[in-house]
Scaffold this motif. Structure first.
Motif, PDB file in Angstrom:
ATOM      1  N   ASP A  45      43.887  64.011  37.799  1.00  0.00           N
ATOM      2  CA  ASP A  45      42.834  65.000  37.089  1.00  0.00           C
ATOM      3  C   ASP A  45      41.497  65.304  38.150  1.00  0.00           C
ATOM      4  O   ASP A  45      41.034  66.328  38.449  1.00  0.00           O
ATOM      5  N   GLU A  46      40.961  64.284  38.859  1.00  0.00           N
ATOM      6  CA  GLU A  46      39.759  64.331  39.592  1.00  0.00           C
ATOM      7  C   GLU A  46      40.324  64.999  41.182  1.00  0.00           C
ATOM      8  O   GLU A  46      39.700  65.916  41.338  1.00  0.00           O
ATOM      9  N   VAL A  47      41.375  64.847  41.482  1.00  0.00           N
ATOM     10  CA  VAL A  47      42.065  65.414  42.278  1.00  0.00           C
ATOM     11  C   VAL A  47      42.016  67.019  42.276  1.00  0.00           C
ATOM     12  O   VAL A  47      41.480  67.960  42.997  1.00  0.00           O
ATOM     13  N   ALA A  48      42.609  67.499  40.949  1.00  0.00           N
ATOM     14  CA  ALA A  48      42.499  68.842  40.581  1.00  0.00           C
ATOM     15  C   ALA A  48      41.164  69.279  40.528  1.00  0.00           C
ATOM     16  O   ALA A  48      40.835  70.561  40.928  1.00  0.00           O
ATOM     17  N   ALA A  49      40.143  68.501  39.804  1.00  0.00           N
ATOM     18  CA  ALA A  49      38.816  69.191  39.771  1.00  0.00           C
ATOM     19  C   ALA A  49      38.048  69.471  40.954  1.00  0.00           C
ATOM     20  O   ALA A  49      37.424  70.315  41.234  1.00  0.00           O
ATOM     21  N   LEU A  50      38.347  68.477  41.881  1.00  0.00           N
ATOM     22  CA  LEU A  50      37.722  68.445  43.232  1.00  0.00           C
ATOM     23  C   LEU A  50      38.259  69.676  44.107  1.00  0.00           C
ATOM     24  O   LEU A  50      37.532  70.488  44.650  1.00  0.00           O
ATOM     25  N   ALA A  51      39.533  69.817  43.842  1.00  0.00           N
ATOM     26  CA  ALA A  51      40.280  70.732  44.740  1.00  0.00           C
ATOM     27  C   ALA A  51      39.737  72.335  44.393  1.00  0.00           C
ATOM     28  O   ALA A  51      39.549  73.180  45.199  1.00  0.00           O
ATOM     29  N   SER A  52      39.628  72.476  43.140  1.00  0.00           N
ATOM     30  CA  SER A  52      39.055  73.657  42.585  1.00  0.00           C
ATOM     31  C   SER A  52      37.590  73.940  42.978  1.00  0.00           C
ATOM     32  O   SER A  52      37.238  74.997  43.341  1.00  0.00           O
ATOM     33  N   LEU A  53      36.750  72.879  43.111  1.00  0.00           N
ATOM     34  CA  LEU A  53      35.515  72.952  43.501  1.00  0.00           C
ATOM     35  C   LEU A  53      35.421  73.515  44.932  1.00  0.00           C
ATOM     36  O   LEU A  53      34.783  74.306  45.300  1.00  0.00           O
ATOM     37  N   LEU A  54      36.223  72.671  45.670  1.00  0.00           N
ATOM     38  CA  LEU A  54      36.192  73.003  47.188  1.00  0.00           C
ATOM     39  C   LEU A  54      36.827  74.580  47.315  1.00  0.00           C
ATOM     40  O   LEU A  54      35.993  75.123  48.092  1.00  0.00           O
ATOM     41  N   ARG A  55      37.580  74.845  46.737  1.00  0.00           N
ATOM     42  CA  ARG A  55      38.250  76.323  46.661  1.00  0.00           C
ATOM     43  C   ARG A  55      37.092  77.345  46.560  1.00  0.00           C
ATOM     44  O   ARG A  55      36.841  78.058  47.142  1.00  0.00           O
ATOM     45  N   LEU A  56      36.398  76.946  45.446  1.00  0.00           N
ATOM     46  CA  LEU A  56      35.374  77.913  45.049  1.00  0.00           C
ATOM     47  C   LEU A  56      34.243  77.756  46.110  1.00  0.00           C
ATOM     48  O   LEU A  56      33.816  78.908  46.651  1.00  0.00           O
ATOM     49  N   ALA A  57      33.796  76.444  46.404  1.00  0.00           N
ATOM     50  CA  ALA A  57      32.709  76.695  47.271  1.00  0.00           C
ATOM     51  C   ALA A  57      33.096  77.304  48.789  1.00  0.00           C
ATOM     52  O   ALA A  57      32.312  78.161  49.393  1.00  0.00           O
ATOM     53  N   SER A  58      34.424  77.184  49.224  1.00  0.00           N
ATOM     54  CA  SER A  58      34.606  77.646  50.343  1.00  0.00           C
ATOM     55  C   SER A  58      34.716  79.340  50.163  1.00  0.00           C
ATOM     56  O   SER A  58      34.450  80.140  51.251  1.00  0.00           O
ATOM     57  N   ARG A  59      35.056  79.771  49.212  1.00  0.00           N
ATOM     58  CA  ARG A  59      35.294  81.169  49.124  1.00  0.00           C
ATOM     59  C   ARG A  59      33.787  81.695  49.091  1.00  0.00           C
ATOM     60  O   ARG A  59      33.332  82.628  49.634  1.00  0.00           O
ATOM     61  N   LYS A  60      33.001  81.236  48.332  1.00  0.00           N
ATOM     62  CA  LYS A  60      31.713  81.464  48.221  1.00  0.00           C
ATOM     63  C   LYS A  60      31.025  81.457  49.829  1.00  0.00           C
ATOM     64  O   LYS A  60      30.147  82.410  50.004  1.00  0.00           O
ATOM     65  N   ASP A  61      31.290  80.496  50.532  1.00  0.00           N
ATOM     66  CA  ASP A  61      30.817  80.557  51.953  1.00  0.00           C
ATOM     67  C   ASP A  61      31.462  81.356  52.973  1.00  0.00           C
ATOM     68  O   ASP A  61      31.080  81.341  54.051  1.00  0.00           O
ATOM     69  N   GLY A  62      32.606  82.184  52.476  1.00  0.00           N
ATOM     70  CA  GLY A  62      33.287  82.707  53.192  1.00  0.00           C
ATOM     71  C   GLY A  62      34.200  82.037  54.463  1.00  0.00           C
ATOM     72  O   GLY A  62      34.375  82.611  55.502  1.00  0.00           O
ATOM     73  N   ARG A  63      34.603  80.804  53.721  1.00  0.00           N
ATOM     74  CA  ARG A  63      35.271  80.089  54.753  1.00  0.00           C
ATOM     75  C   ARG A  63      36.646  79.925  54.422  1.00  0.00           C
ATOM     76  O   ARG A  63      36.967  79.604  53.212  1.00  0.00           O
ATOM     77  N   SER A  64      37.314  80.012  55.360  1.00  0.00           N
ATOM     78  CA  SER A  64      39.050  79.942  55.055  1.00  0.00           C
ATOM     79  C   SER A  64      39.408  78.251  54.963  1.00  0.00           C
ATOM     80  O   SER A  64      39.415  77.809  55.659  1.00  0.00           O
ATOM     81  N   LEU A  65      39.705  78.121  53.610  1.00  0.00           N
ATOM     82  CA  LEU A  65      40.160  76.636  53.347  1.00  0.00           C
ATOM     83  C   LEU A  65      41.425  76.459  52.446  1.00  0.00           C
ATOM     84  O   LEU A  65      41.392  77.200  51.558  1.00  0.00           O
ATOM     85  N   HIS A  66      42.255  76.125  52.925  1.00  0.00           N
ATOM     86  CA  HIS A  66      43.550  75.838  52.230  1.00  0.00           C
ATOM     87  C   HIS A  66      43.557  74.557  51.719  1.00  0.00           C
ATOM     88  O   HIS A  66      43.563  73.705  52.535  1.00  0.00           O
ATOM     89  N   ILE A  67      43.728  74.499  50.261  1.00  0.00           N
ATOM     90  CA  ILE A  67      43.930  73.232  49.812  1.00  0.00           C
ATOM     91  C   ILE A  67      45.155  72.596  49.189  1.00  0.00           C
ATOM     92  O   ILE A  67      45.749  73.475  48.307  1.00  0.00           O
TER      93      ILE A  67
END
Ligand code: SF4
Ligand code: SF4
Lengths: 222, 307
Positions: free
Chosen positions: A40-62
């Protein structure tokens, strides 16, 4: 169990900044129980990182993956394919798990996503308390089953100190003075006078002060 | 076994004299003049002066060095030693060094937790506790060995002190812990500052009931209050401090400019009451950064001249 908590998101973002393909690797044992690194924590953190990277315009595949136990090679092996598809691994296991994963995959960067804090118990829902520091020479028999090495801020063997007040520790007003608990235990057992016995200095050799420890069970080795 | 008194403090106590000790905090710096200045304020007014060991977990000149400055000024020091910062190897080595420099009294403490100090990020050592430290100094004195059992060349023979807080919880256990410290080797006890005389008296009665006042010299701690604010602060924030409402009200009840005088008056009344209590063999005046008040207090308490 081993208790830990997820690192602040800012620290995780900084740590993972150089990478474009990241595997967030969970562990289904201790850190799952304390809500730090299970599926559960993996899923939550992964979405948080996806969101943050999108916001920063950074390409990140998780990619997300969770094994039963990151401190055992047989379980880590199951993550091999997922690791191979990424540049780095963000492990949500305890410090031992992170190191075991790093050892298994020498060509990948393995980053810690959790601060491993202590050996403890689930006090009640959402609250974990430290109970043992793995000193290697358990003296609980002397202290009525309550450990002063791990639970007294001054590691007093012949406590309590002069700061104990209303059963609370002088260092943290919301923490029980462990010596108060020890005295309560002995009083309940009708053996308060046992505490008059002088407890000699602790032998710290079996603890971490002798360097990293190893346990060999001849009857279980191959 | 012990025969000759280790220090003047011990000699006076064994002669049944009512002793007076005070406290001197080393500076946050390497300026030895600070110690000499504080020493001059206390010289002749008290029988020995405690030198604190990085009290409240703030880095200061070492208690050994500051104690040596006092010795050189003709004042007998009581070197305080806490187990917070040094492991057993360093503690024993420093005891040997202190003795070699002429220091003869030691007060064994665990120490304030580092989280209260200026460097809360420091590791707390606490390899051994104060009880173990007391036992160690006694083993050196009576067994002539270090903790490993190795014989020492000229083993230090220190007069051993310990602290007791009659006001901390749990109350009933406090006397048992005092007994434990005496068993471990404490010769004298300096108590936490006393404002709650009633509770202190009860503690003394319990101690005397156990025969403890026969085995150890109890020096009762006092601290003159400077202001109503200080009284309130101490009552609320200092671990193990018990200042009854009546005292707080008294301090708050006088105009600001008279508060210090009121604090001294309370201190003098406390000393007078303590002198009447069987088993109290002296007083320990902790006038924190107010050393100039010690001599007037001792004088007004009619405890001058000192022997
Ligand atoms: S004595 Fe040692 S092993 Fe036993 S609970 Fe305490 S720290 Fe853990
Ligand atoms: S108050 Fe109790 S738990 Fe806290 S440091 Fe003192 S003895 Fe240890």
């Amino acid at each position: 169990m081993i208790v830990g908590e997820q690192k602040p998101i800012k620290e995780i973002l900084n740590m993972t900044a150089p990478h474009h393909r990241l595997l967030v690797l969970g562990c289904g044992t201790c850190v799952k129980t304390c809500f730090a690194g299970g599926e559960d924590e993996v899923a939550a953190l992964a979405s948080l990182l996806r969101l943050a990277s999108r916001k920063d315009g950074r390409s990140l595949h998780i990619e997300e993956f969770t094994v039963e136990r990151q401190c055992e090679d047989a379980f880590i092996a199951e993550a091999a394919e997922a690791v191979a598809r990424n540049e780095a691994v963000l492990s949500l296991a305890c410090g031992a798990g992170v190191q075991a994963v790093a050892r298994r995959f020498p060509r990948f960067r393995v980053l810690p996503g959790v601060n491993t804090t202590f050996l403890g118990v689930l006090e009640h829902r959402g609250v974990f308390t430290e109970e043992c520091s793995g000193c290697g020479d358990c003296q609980l028999a002397l202290f009525g089953g309550v450990c002063p090495f791990s639970r007294c801020a001054k590691k007093l063997l012949n406590g309590p100190c002069g700061g104990s007040r209303n059963g609370k520790c002088e260092v943290h007003a919301d923490t029980d003075c462990v010596w108060h608990l020890i005295i309560e235990r002995f009083t309940a057992l009708g053996r308060l006078n046992d505490l008059r016995t002088y407890v000699p200095p602790k032998n710290w050799q079996p603890s971490l002060s002798g360097g990293p420890r190893k346990l060999i069970r001849e009857d279980h080795t191959l | 076994m012990k025969t000759e008194p280790a220090s003047r403090l011990e000699r006076l106590l064994s002669q049944g004299r009512f002793v007076v000790t005070a406290e001197c905090g080393p500076p946050r710096g390497a300026n030895g003049d600070v110690i000499r200045r504080k020493g001059a304020l206390l010289k002749g007014a008290v029988d020995a002066v405690n030198v604190t060991d990085n009290q409240t977990a703030i880095v200061r000149m070492s208690s050994i060095a500051a104690a040596k400055h006092l010795l050189d000024s003709g004042i007998e020091p009581v070197m305080q030693m806490v187990t917070r910062d040094r492991n057993r190897i360093a503690l024993q080595s420093d005891i040997l060094g202190a003795y070699a420099l002429g220091i003869r009294n030691i007060l064994c403490l665990s120490g304030d937790h580092q989280s209260f100090g200026s460097q809360p990020d420091a590791l707390n050592v606490f390899d051994i506790d104060s009880m173990n430290l007391i036992r160690t100094v006694r083993t050196m004195r009576e067994g002539g060995t270090d903790m490993s059992g190795h014989p020492l060349d000229d083993p230090p023979k220190m007069f051993i002190g310990a602290a007791a807080n009659p006001f901390a919880d749990p109350f009933e256990y406090r006397v048992l812990r005092l007994a434990k410290k005496i068993d471990a080797g404490a010769d004298f006890i300096q108590t936490q500052c006393i404002y709650n005389l009633e509770r202190f008296k009860k503690w003394m009665e319990m101690a005397s009931g156990e025969g403890l006042t026969e085995k150890v010299h109890i020096l009762a701690g006092v601290t003159p209050l400077k202001s109503a604010g200080m009284a309130k602060y101490m009552a609320r924030n200092v671990a193990g401090m018990d200042i009854p409402e009546a005292i707080l009200r008294r301090m708050a009840g006088v105009p600001k400019e008279n508060a210090a005088g009121e604090g001294i008056a309370i201190c003098l009344e406390t000393i007078a009451a303590l002198r009447e209590m069987p088993g109290v063999h002296g007083i320990h005046i902790m006038a924190i950064e107010w050393e100039e008040q010690v001599r007037p207090i001792v004088e007004q308490a009619r405890l001058l001249p000192r022997p």
